[in-house]
Motif scaffolding. Structure first.
Motif, short mmCIF file in Angstrom:
data_model
loop_
_atom_site.label_atom_id
_atom_site.label_comp_id
_atom_site.label_asym_id
_atom_site.label_seq_id
_atom_site.Cartn_x
_atom_site.Cartn_y
_atom_site.Cartn_z
N ASP A 120 -12.19 11.59 -8.24
CA ASP A 120 -13.52 11.96 -7.72
C ASP A 120 -13.42 13.13 -6.75
O ASP A 120 -14.26 14.03 -6.76
CB ASP A 120 -14.16 10.75 -7.04
N ALA A 121 -12.39 13.11 -5.90
CA ALA A 121 -12.19 14.21 -4.96
C ALA A 121 -11.88 15.51 -5.68
O ALA A 121 -12.35 16.59 -5.30
CB ALA A 121 -11.08 13.87 -3.98
N ALA A 122 -11.09 15.43 -6.75
CA ALA A 122 -10.75 16.63 -7.52
C ALA A 122 -11.97 17.22 -8.20
O ALA A 122 -12.14 18.45 -8.23
CB ALA A 122 -9.67 16.29 -8.56
N VAL A 123 -12.84 16.37 -8.73
CA VAL A 123 -14.08 16.86 -9.34
C VAL A 123 -14.95 17.55 -8.29
O VAL A 123 -15.49 18.64 -8.51
CB VAL A 123 -14.85 15.70 -10.00
N GLU A 124 -15.09 16.93 -7.13
CA GLU A 124 -15.89 17.50 -6.05
C GLU A 124 -15.31 18.84 -5.60
O GLU A 124 -16.05 19.81 -5.37
CB GLU A 124 -15.96 16.53 -4.88
N ALA A 125 -13.98 18.90 -5.48
CA ALA A 125 -13.34 20.15 -5.06
C ALA A 125 -13.53 21.25 -6.10
O ALA A 125 -13.76 22.41 -5.74
CB ALA A 125 -11.86 19.90 -4.81
N LEU A 126 -13.43 20.90 -7.37
CA LEU A 126 -13.61 21.90 -8.42
C LEU A 126 -15.04 22.45 -8.39
O LEU A 126 -15.25 23.67 -8.51
CB LEU A 126 -13.29 21.28 -9.78
N HIS A 127 -16.03 21.56 -8.22
CA HIS A 127 -17.41 22.03 -8.12
C HIS A 127 -17.57 22.96 -6.91
O HIS A 127 -18.27 23.98 -6.99
CB HIS A 127 -18.35 20.83 -7.97
N ALA A 128 -16.95 22.61 -5.79
CA ALA A 128 -17.05 23.43 -4.59
C ALA A 128 -16.43 24.80 -4.80
O ALA A 128 -16.96 25.82 -4.34
CB ALA A 128 -16.39 22.71 -3.42
N CYS A 129 -15.30 24.84 -5.49
CA CYS A 129 -14.65 26.13 -5.77
C CYS A 129 -15.50 26.98 -6.70
O CYS A 129 -15.61 28.20 -6.49
CB CYS A 129 -13.27 25.88 -6.39
N GLU A 130 -16.08 26.37 -7.71
CA GLU A 130 -16.95 27.13 -8.61
C GLU A 130 -18.13 27.72 -7.85
O GLU A 130 -18.53 28.87 -8.08
CB GLU A 130 -17.43 26.23 -9.74
N ALA A 131 -18.70 26.94 -6.91
CA ALA A 131 -19.82 27.43 -6.12
C ALA A 131 -19.41 28.57 -5.19
O ALA A 131 -20.22 29.44 -4.86
CB ALA A 131 -20.43 26.29 -5.32
N ALA A 132 -18.14 28.57 -4.78
CA ALA A 132 -17.65 29.59 -3.85
C ALA A 132 -17.32 30.91 -4.54
O ALA A 132 -17.14 31.93 -3.86
CB ALA A 132 -16.42 29.07 -3.10
N ILE A 133 -17.22 30.89 -5.85
CA ILE A 133 -16.91 32.13 -6.58
C ILE A 133 -18.20 32.93 -6.74
O ILE A 133 -19.09 32.57 -7.50
CB ILE A 133 -16.28 31.84 -7.95
N GLN A 134 -18.28 34.01 -5.99
CA GLN A 134 -19.45 34.89 -6.02
C GLN A 134 -18.97 36.33 -5.98
O GLN A 134 -18.09 36.67 -5.18
CB GLN A 134 -20.35 34.63 -4.81
N PRO A 135 -19.51 37.20 -6.82
CA PRO A 135 -19.13 38.62 -6.74
C PRO A 135 -19.38 39.16 -5.33
O PRO A 135 -20.41 38.87 -4.71
CB PRO A 135 -20.05 39.29 -7.76
N GLY A 136 -18.41 39.91 -4.83
CA GLY A 136 -18.54 40.48 -3.50
C GLY A 136 -17.98 39.62 -2.39
O GLY A 136 -17.93 40.05 -1.24
N LYS A 137 -17.54 38.41 -2.72
CA LYS A 137 -16.97 37.51 -1.72
C LYS A 137 -15.44 37.49 -1.84
O LYS A 137 -14.89 37.70 -2.92
CB LYS A 137 -17.51 36.09 -1.91
N PRO A 138 -14.73 37.19 -0.74
CA PRO A 138 -13.27 37.18 -0.80
C PRO A 138 -12.72 35.94 -1.48
O PRO A 138 -13.33 34.86 -1.41
CB PRO A 138 -12.86 37.21 0.68
N MET A 139 -11.56 36.09 -2.09
CA MET A 139 -10.93 34.97 -2.79
C MET A 139 -10.58 33.83 -1.84
O MET A 139 -10.55 32.67 -2.24
CB MET A 139 -9.69 35.45 -3.54
N GLY A 140 -10.35 34.16 -0.58
CA GLY A 140 -10.02 33.12 0.39
C GLY A 140 -11.12 32.08 0.54
O GLY A 140 -10.84 30.93 0.92
N ASP A 141 -12.38 32.46 0.26
CA ASP A 141 -13.49 31.50 0.35
C ASP A 141 -13.28 30.34 -0.61
O ASP A 141 -13.68 29.20 -0.33
CB ASP A 141 -14.81 32.18 0.01
N VAL A 142 -12.68 30.61 -1.76
CA VAL A 142 -12.48 29.58 -2.77
C VAL A 142 -11.43 28.58 -2.30
O VAL A 142 -11.61 27.36 -2.43
CB VAL A 142 -12.08 30.21 -4.12
N PHE A 143 -10.35 29.09 -1.73
CA PHE A 143 -9.35 28.18 -1.19
C PHE A 143 -9.95 27.32 -0.09
O PHE A 143 -9.69 26.11 -0.01
CB PHE A 143 -8.15 28.93 -0.64
N ASP A 144 -10.75 27.92 0.78
CA ASP A 144 -11.35 27.16 1.88
C ASP A 144 -12.23 26.03 1.35
O ASP A 144 -12.22 24.92 1.91
CB ASP A 144 -12.19 28.09 2.76
#
Length: 382
Positions: free
Chosen positions: A266-290
């Protein structure tokens, strides 16, 4: 001739490369990365394990220096004609860097500013020392072609989609083969066979598979075992089509999942959704790790997570399918529309001996991401 892209596609790439070389103030660049060779001309070989270089001048002229076994390979897979393919002679004491220096002189750029690629397995330290001894004043230009390859064309995205379909089919093959008593070799065979049956290639590194304690390793290792009635199997693999990749990752539970495995999933699914939401053009890759770290840490899983949660996908040759850089803390690189990324949520808990992984590849769109895999994120139980 086997070319996976149109003449117009290669012309566009070569025009962009010529502009980048000129912008860098170089008279020529020495390309040693097989990915650069392939992207620029379609040249497809594992001959980069030997001394091999492609030269591109600021005027757009492209030449290949290689060994005799790759002469026909270049004719068959690249846009180069015989006038632009040069063979260095293999004999005791041969120094192909001298042949390369003579080629640069013939092209009239020997006294100019010459860049070269050092961040590649296509140039060993031994060959690099030989290169610098024969050609003085080389400038490291390793970042030029990776930057050109970073944003994918429509034709390249189509290759990634085909690779993702092969990844999905490999997962189906794994699930059909996995169960109590199953042999790991049969599972790997089924997965790789699904890729080949779909017209795909060997991936840029080995398919990763480990069960029992090996499920925590997330690396390929030699040795095969049969699965126990209660077991765990971690697999990381990638379909590869025309050398383009779309990796995936899963942990399959054999038998009855424990409550802690459900919580990890469940945590992995939640984290994957959060990473997908953090991927935005113009944003740094570090946001996804965070985003990945925040979710796992909130679930008390900080000690089980890793220090990266994915990376870019693209053309890849052995020994690895990673297109750098990775999603790590503080990575400032800006994400762009039409990049392809692999997101992997990895939990490996050495105290409990349990693993849980979840990952797939995504395409960056103007507004976020598009999943390239068609498989759901449900826990896999065999």
């Amino acid at each position: 001739m086997t070319l996976h892209f149109t003449e117009d596609e290669f012309s566009r790439r070569q025009h962009a490369a010529r502009a980048a070389i000129s912008q860098a103030g170089l008279d020529a660049i020495l390309l040693f990365a097989p990915e650069s060779h392939y992207w620029l001309t379609g040249y497809d070989t594992f001959g980069f394990a030997m001394f091999q270089s492609m030269v591109m001048t600021a005027s757009g002229d492209i030449h290949l220096l290689t060994r005799a076994p790759d002469l026909r390979q270049a004719r068959h897979t690249s846009t180069l004609d015989d006038q632009h393919i040069h063979i260095w002679h293999e004999v005791e004491g041969a120094n192909p860097a001298q042949d390369l220096a003579r080629l640069l002189a013939t092209l009239g750029v020997a006294t100019g500013r010459i860049g070269y690629e050092s961040k590649t397995v296509g140039l060993t330290d031994f060959n690099g020392r030989m290169l610098h001894h024969e050609i003085a004043g080389l400038e490291d230009a390793s970042d030029i072609f990776p930057a050109l390859r970073r944003v994918k064309s429509a034709a390249e995205i189509d290759m990634h989609r085909k690779a993702a379909l092969l990844s999905d089919e490999a997962l189906d093959a794994a699930m059909a083969t996995t169960g109590a008593g199953a042999f790991e070799g049969d599972i790997l065979s089924a997965m790789q066979g699904a890729v080949f049956k779909g017209g795909g290639d060997y991936a840029g590194n080995e398919f990763i598979l480990g069960s029992g304690p090996g499920a925590l390793l997330v690396r390929y290792f030699s040795g095969r075992r049969h699965l126990d009635p209660q077991d765990q199997l971690t697999i990381e693999w990638s379909g590869a089509y025309a050398r383009y990749h779309a990796a995936m990752m899963r942990t399959i539970i054999v038998g009855q999942p424990a409550p802690v495995q459900h919580r990890m999933h469940d945590a992995a699914v939640e984290a994957l959704h959060a990473c997908e939401a953090a991927i935005q053009p113009g944003k740094p890759m570090g946001d996804v790790f965070d985003a990945h770290a925040r979710v796992f840490d909130a679930h008390g899983l900080e000690k089980a997570r890793l220090q990266a949660c994915g990376y870019a996908m693209g053309i890849a040759y052995n020994p690895i399918w990673v297109e750098f850089p990775m999603f790590y803390e503080g990575n400032p690189m800006i994400m762009q529309t039409n990049q392809v990324f692999f997101l992997h949520m990895i939990l490996v808990d050495s105290d409990s001996g349990l693993a849980m992984t979840l990952g797939h590849s995504v395409l960056v769109t103007d507004t976020g991401v598009e999943r390239l895999s068609n498989r759901n994120l449900d826990m896999l139980v065999a």
